[in-house]
Scaffold this motif. Structure first.
Motif, mmCIF file in Angstrom:
data_model
loop_
_atom_site.group_PDB
_atom_site.id
_atom_site.type_symbol
_atom_site.label_atom_id
_atom_site.label_comp_id
_atom_site.label_asym_id
_atom_site.label_seq_id
_atom_site.Cartn_x
_atom_site.Cartn_y
_atom_site.Cartn_z
ATOM 1 N N PHE A 123 51.817 37.923 48.345
ATOM 2 C CA PHE A 123 51.728 37.800 46.891
ATOM 3 C C PHE A 123 50.307 37.415 46.488
ATOM 4 N N SER A 124 49.712 36.484 47.219
ATOM 5 C CA SER A 124 48.325 36.092 46.939
ATOM 6 C C SER A 124 47.396 37.286 47.089
ATOM 7 N N CYS A 125 47.637 38.094 48.112
ATOM 8 C CA CYS A 125 46.812 39.302 48.312
ATOM 9 C C CYS A 125 47.000 40.284 47.160
ATOM 10 N N ALA A 126 48.215 40.430 46.673
ATOM 11 C CA ALA A 126 48.453 41.320 45.539
ATOM 12 C C ALA A 126 47.692 40.834 44.303
ATOM 13 N N CYS A 127 47.662 39.528 44.096
ATOM 14 C CA CYS A 127 46.904 38.962 42.970
ATOM 15 C C CYS A 127 45.406 39.196 43.141
ATOM 16 N N MET A 128 44.907 39.025 44.364
ATOM 17 C CA MET A 128 43.494 39.284 44.647
ATOM 18 C C MET A 128 43.149 40.745 44.371
ATOM 19 N N ALA A 129 44.006 41.649 44.824
ATOM 20 C CA ALA A 129 43.776 43.077 44.613
ATOM 21 C C ALA A 129 43.776 43.393 43.121
ATOM 22 N N GLY A 130 44.719 42.836 42.396
ATOM 23 C CA GLY A 130 44.764 43.053 40.951
ATOM 24 C C GLY A 130 43.518 42.547 40.253
ATOM 25 N N ALA A 131 43.046 41.386 40.655
ATOM 26 C CA ALA A 131 41.835 40.827 40.047
ATOM 27 C C ALA A 131 40.622 41.709 40.340
ATOM 28 N N GLY A 132 40.565 42.267 41.543
ATOM 29 C CA GLY A 132 39.472 43.183 41.870
ATOM 30 C C GLY A 132 39.507 44.434 41.014
ATOM 31 N N LEU A 133 40.696 44.955 40.759
ATOM 32 C CA LEU A 133 40.824 46.131 39.896
ATOM 33 C C LEU A 133 40.414 45.817 38.459
ATOM 34 N N VAL A 134 40.774 44.632 37.986
ATOM 35 C CA VAL A 134 40.356 44.221 36.644
ATOM 36 C C VAL A 134 38.838 44.088 36.594
ATOM 37 N N LEU A 135 38.237 43.557 37.639
ATOM 38 C CA LEU A 135 36.785 43.392 37.672
ATOM 39 C C LEU A 135 36.080 44.739 37.555
ATOM 40 N N ILE A 136 36.489 45.720 38.332
ATOM 41 C CA ILE A 136 35.824 47.029 38.267
ATOM 42 C C ILE A 136 36.098 47.709 36.938
ATOM 43 N N ALA A 137 37.282 47.514 36.383
ATOM 44 C CA ALA A 137 37.603 48.119 35.088
ATOM 45 C C ALA A 137 36.784 47.494 33.957
ATOM 46 N N SER A 138 36.440 46.224 34.103
ATOM 47 C CA SER A 138 35.726 45.523 33.040
ATOM 48 C C SER A 138 34.219 45.735 33.089
ATOM 49 N N ASP A 139 33.669 45.993 34.273
ATOM 50 C CA ASP A 139 32.218 46.165 34.385
ATOM 51 C C ASP A 139 31.903 46.945 35.652
ATOM 52 N N ARG A 140 31.539 48.194 35.496
ATOM 53 C CA ARG A 140 31.268 49.065 36.646
ATOM 54 C C ARG A 140 30.110 48.564 37.509
ATOM 55 N N ARG A 141 29.240 47.741 36.946
ATOM 56 C CA ARG A 141 28.134 47.192 37.746
ATOM 57 C C ARG A 141 28.644 46.242 38.829
ATOM 58 N N MET A 142 29.881 45.807 38.696
ATOM 59 C CA MET A 142 30.466 44.877 39.663
ATOM 60 C C MET A 142 31.283 45.606 40.733
ATOM 61 N N ALA A 143 31.027 46.886 40.922
ATOM 62 C CA ALA A 143 31.816 47.697 41.863
ATOM 63 C C ALA A 143 31.766 47.120 43.281
ATOM 64 N N ARG A 144 30.602 46.726 43.740
ATOM 65 C CA ARG A 144 30.486 46.173 45.095
ATOM 66 C C ARG A 144 31.296 44.888 45.225
ATOM 67 N N SER A 145 31.163 44.006 44.249
ATOM 68 C CA SER A 145 31.924 42.759 44.272
ATOM 69 C C SER A 145 33.424 43.025 44.206
ATOM 70 N N ALA A 146 33.809 43.983 43.388
ATOM 71 C CA ALA A 146 35.231 44.320 43.270
ATOM 72 C C ALA A 146 35.771 44.861 44.592
#
Length: 122
Positions: free
Chosen positions: A82-105
């Protein structure tokens, strides 16, 4: 949960511990806040309260992933995944919110996504 999936859960947890340290403990350092696309001390001072709070979100996700692994069994592994699913979701939100953060996402979401897939198929 298979051993390979557990390794990726652990990697995801350790990564999120490092992000906690950067956001909540080391954010005043220019070399740290610039990783978050913050250009100067004035911007960092404005962002510091949310970064501090966000760091604790990352800490709690890391503790869920690593604590679930340590606890083991079906319940512990469910918490870790479940924690991993939350991490994955947060990464998807990060890339959706700012494409410059693609590497971090990718760094944020990659290991937990791999863990989820491996746990499901192996």
């Amino acid at each position: 949960m298979n051993t390979i999936a557990q390794i990726f859960v652990a990697l995801a947890g350790v990564f999120h511990l490092a992000v906690f340290a950067m956001e909540s403990l080391l954010f005043k350092k220019p070399s740290t806040y610039q990783r978050f696309l913050i250009r100067n001390e004035a911007e960092a001072a404005i962002a510091r309260p949310w970064a501090f709070n966000q760091g604790f979100y990352n800490l709690f996700l890391a503790l869920g992933a690593l604590g679930g692994l340590i606890a083991g069994g079906d319940k512990g592994h469910a918490i870790a995944l479940f924690s991993c699913a939350c991490m994955a979701g947060a990464g998807l939100v990060l890339i959706a919110s700012d494409r410059r953060m693609a590497r971090s996402a990718a760094l944020q979401a990659g290991p937990p996504i791999i863990a989820l897939v491996l746990a499901a198929v192996l």
